[in-house]
Each structure stands twice: as structure tokens, then as C-alpha cells.
Design an enzyme around this catalytic site. Structure first.
Site, PDB file in Angstrom:
ATOM      1  N   ASP A 175      16.346 -10.473 -16.163  1.00 13.00           N
ATOM      2  CA  ASP A 175      15.446 -11.449 -15.516  1.00 13.00           C
ATOM      3  C   ASP A 175      14.591 -11.689 -14.570  1.00 13.00           C
ATOM      4  OD1 ASP A 175      17.919 -12.063 -13.690  1.00 13.00           O
ATOM      5  OD2 ASP A 175      17.036 -13.267 -12.734  1.00 13.00           O
ATOM      6  N   GLU A 199      19.914 -12.640 -11.563  1.00 13.17           N
ATOM      7  CA  GLU A 199      19.810 -12.628 -10.564  1.00 13.17           C
ATOM      8  C   GLU A 199      18.771 -12.308  -9.155  1.00 13.17           C
ATOM      9  OE1 GLU A 199      19.695  -8.822  -7.177  1.00 13.17           O
ATOM     10  OE2 GLU A 199      18.076  -9.497  -8.997  1.00 13.17           O
TER      11      GLU A 199
END
EC number: 3.5.1.18
Length: 380
Positions: free
Chosen positions: A76, A137
Site C-alpha cells: 500500500d 502499513e
């Protein structure tokens, strides 16, 4: 042995997936296809807590002799801002003048690509290799690494050690290996007073004055002088708010927000007590609330950090420093499962417009990861 993979091509394929947290954008499918060609068994692990966004994660393993050497990372990325501000489309993964440009090139699709390319050079029989990749994250970190680690424990899977591919390098590639991280917490302070007319302050109790005195102590009283591996603990005032539209009214309350980055001399409970004591000196009526992003931790130097230091020295010609600076990372969760250290690309353009890494540095990081793997897998 399969044909080694090109880290640039791998990074481009990942960058071209628009995986802004919590959207996966096909990034894990792309990575899974690469790993499948290298003999990895892949398990997709979607998680969702009540009220949170569903997040997909991946655990991939190529089984061999012990120990299980794991790489942890995230596919991500943060939002790109206005795409018009970029010199190239942010998800195109273009190479311009020797630089690979794109969101995630540094943080941290480039490092994932380098690790996968390094693994493609390692014989199947060398040892157990795994990857723990999350899509959560850059977001709240609720449905990502923590939950994958719980799943691994439930499955009886033990990690021998873990390298996290966060962009740890500063001035030059490989100048820092992180063996710990400072803790981080956010605090909200509310100070209550008595509203009144500014012409008659004797009939009021100004909370702004009390808060200002407390903030002076909080901002300028040192916590400590630092430790061998950590810089001194530091507090920053990030907001002061009264919300008073009138110029002749003493307000009834005032609020401030604080962020504290703390070393291994402290835990969040001790920091809370330290803040509360200084509030109470000046503000009889106050309220303190805290949100802890992570506690400080240190993984003492040992075989893992030795392997990374040795690999950097061999490939790059200079040993890295062992550091603990920067923000938080998912290493704060992994350190409870196994020894963990972080090593990745230069961080100068992380989260910026035109985020990029030099192509030659991505190749060099691949060489470093390969050298580290060979050390960790008993010098194959």
C-alpha cells in the site's frame, strides 16, 4: 534454478498497481505471480475488524531447511496528491534519466522488488524463505501485519528472523540499518477555566494562560539525554486551539495536541505520568487523553544485523550505522515474533511528488539483499 528476475521490471509492475491504502489495486496478485514462478506457496489473508476497511495481505513461503528468513513489507502507498504536479503519471513506473519514478518506488515497492529479485538468485535448497506483505502499513495498521503474525502463530509457523524493507538510507544507499524504533504517542490536553470579561479578569480563570505555562514546561524540560542507540526523547506541540470568536471574552477552555517520540528509557505509561505531572503544576482542572502508535524497542545487535552490515560493506564498500531514528514501522509488531532489522532505499523522496529511486541503486540493493541472504542461510 529459475531465470533471475529483473528488479526494475518487478518494481515497475508493482508501481503500476494503484494500491492507495486500503485498496490493493492488483498489487498482491502481481507479487503472488512473481513468487509463484520462484516456487513459493502463497496464502492470501484478508482481515477486517468491525468498522474498519477490509485489507488483503499475503504470506508466501518457499520451504527448505531452517531457519525461516522472512522479508516484511507493504504494497500500500500514500495518496499522490494532484497528479498534475508530477513530471510523469504517478502510477506509470517510468524510468527517466536513470531514475524510476512512481508512487511507492521508495516506500516500498522498490525494496520488495529488490528482495524478490535477490531471492530469484538463491537456490531452492538453500533454506526456508518467506515474505509477509501487508496492504495496511500506511493506514491504521489494524488489519495488516499484526493479524498476519497472529495467523502465523496459530499455524505454528515460526520466523527465524525478519528484514523489513523500509527506506532506511539517508545520504547514501546502505548507510543505515535500523535495529529499533522510537515509540510514538499523540496526546490531547484540555485545560478548563472560568469564562469572563477581559476587562474583569479577577472574576475569571483564563485557561489559555495556564495552558501556555504548562506547554512551556512540556516543550522545554528535557526527558533524557538519549542512550547508546537512541537520540533523546522529544515532545512537539502540534496544535493549540481555543475556538474563541470574541476578543473581549476569556474562554472557558483551551486545548493542545502533542506528539512524543520516546526512546527505550521510557514506555507510554511513564510518558503519560510525565505529562500529567507538568499539567498538574499549572492547570488544576485538566484532562489528558493519549493514543499510542507504538512502544519503543531495540533488537540488540546480533546475527541478523551482522549479516546486513556485512552485506552492505561487501557490496557498497562501507559499513552502515546501526540506527533507530525515523517514524514507526511494522517492525514494532514483528519484534515480538523474532529478531528484526530494517534496510532499504534512500528515503529523501518518500511520500513526495515524483517519488523516485535511482535505477543503479535498486540493482545495488538487490545485490545487498542477495549477499545478506547468503550470510543468513549459512554462507551458501
Amino acid at each position: 534454478m529459475t531465470q533471475p528476475l529483473d528488479p526494475i521490471a518487478c518494481a515497475q509492475a508493482l508501481i503500476r498497481c494503484e494500491s492507495v491504502t486500503p485498496v490493493d489495486g492488483g498489487a498482491l496478485d502481481t507479487l503472488q505471480e512473481m513468487l509463484g514462478r520462484l516456487g513459493f506457496s502463497c496464502t492470501r489473508l484478508p482481515f477486517q475488524e468491525d468498522g474498519s476497511e477490509r485489507v488483503d495481505n499475503l504470506y508466501a513461503e518457499r520451504r527448505g531447511p531452517a531457519p525461516n528468513v522472512c522479508f516484511a513489507g507493504h504494497t500500500d502507498v500514500v495518496p499522490v496528491g494532484d497528479p498534475a504536479d508530477w513530471s510523469v503519471p504517478p502510477f506509470a513506473g517510468e524510468v527517466v534519466d536513470g531514475a524510476l519514478i512512481g508512487r511507492g518506488a521508495v516506500d516500498m515497492k522498490g525494496a520488495i522488488a529488490a528482495w524478490v529479485a535477490a531471492v530469484s538468485r538463491i537456490p531452492l535448497e538453500a533454506g526456508t524463505l518467506s515474505l509477509l506483505i501487508t496492504g495496511d502499513e500506511e493506514g491504521p495498521s489494524v488489519n495488516g501485519t499484526r493479524k498476519v503474525l497472529d495467523w502465523l502463530a496459530d499455524q505454528g509457523i515460526t520466523l527465524g528472523c525478519c528484514v523489513v524493507g523500509e527506506p532506511t538510507s539517508g545520504v547514501r544507499l546502505g548507510d543505515t540499518v535500523k535495529i529499533g524504533r522510537r515509540g510514538s504517542l499523540n496526546a490531547t490536553v484540555t485545560v478548563y477555566g472560568t469564562q469572563g470579561h477581559t476587562a474583569y479578569p479577577q472574576h475569571a480563570d483564563n485557561p489559555v494562560h495556564r495552558l501556555a505555562a504548562a506547554l512551556n514546561d512540556l516543550a522545554y524540560e528535557p526527558f533524557d539525554q538519549g542512550t547508546e542507540h537512541f537520540e533523546p526523547t522529544g515532545l512537539q506541540v502540534t496544535s493549540v486551539d481555543v475556538g474563541n470568536p470574541a476578543t473581549n471574552v476569556i474562554p472557558a477552555q483551551a486545548t493542545a495536541k502533542l506528539n512524543v517520540r520516546f526512546n527505550d528509557l521510557w514506555d507510554s505509561a511513564a510518558i503519560e505520568r510525565w505529562i500529567q505531572e507538568r499539567l498538574d503544576r499549572h492547570c488544576p482542572r485538566n484532562e489528558l487523553s493519549m493514543r499510542v502508535s507504538g512502544e519503543s524497542f531495540l533488537c540488540a545487535p546480533g546475527p541478523l544485523s551482522d549479516a546486513l552490515v556485512g552485506a552492505c560493506t561487501e557490496v557498497l564498500g562501507a559499513p552502515p550505522e546501526l540506527g533507530t531514528g525515523g517514524g514507526t514501522s511494522d517492525a514494532r509488531f514483528i519484534k515480538d515474533a523474532c529478531p528484526v532489522a530494517e534496510l532499504g532505499l534512500k528515503n529523501a523522496t518518500a511520500h513526495q511528488v515524483d517519488e523516485h529511486t535511482r535505477v543503479d541503486e535498486l540493482y545495488r540493493l538487490t545485490d545487498v539483499y542477495e549477499a545478506a541472504l547468503r550470510r543468513l542461510l549459512d554462507g551458501i
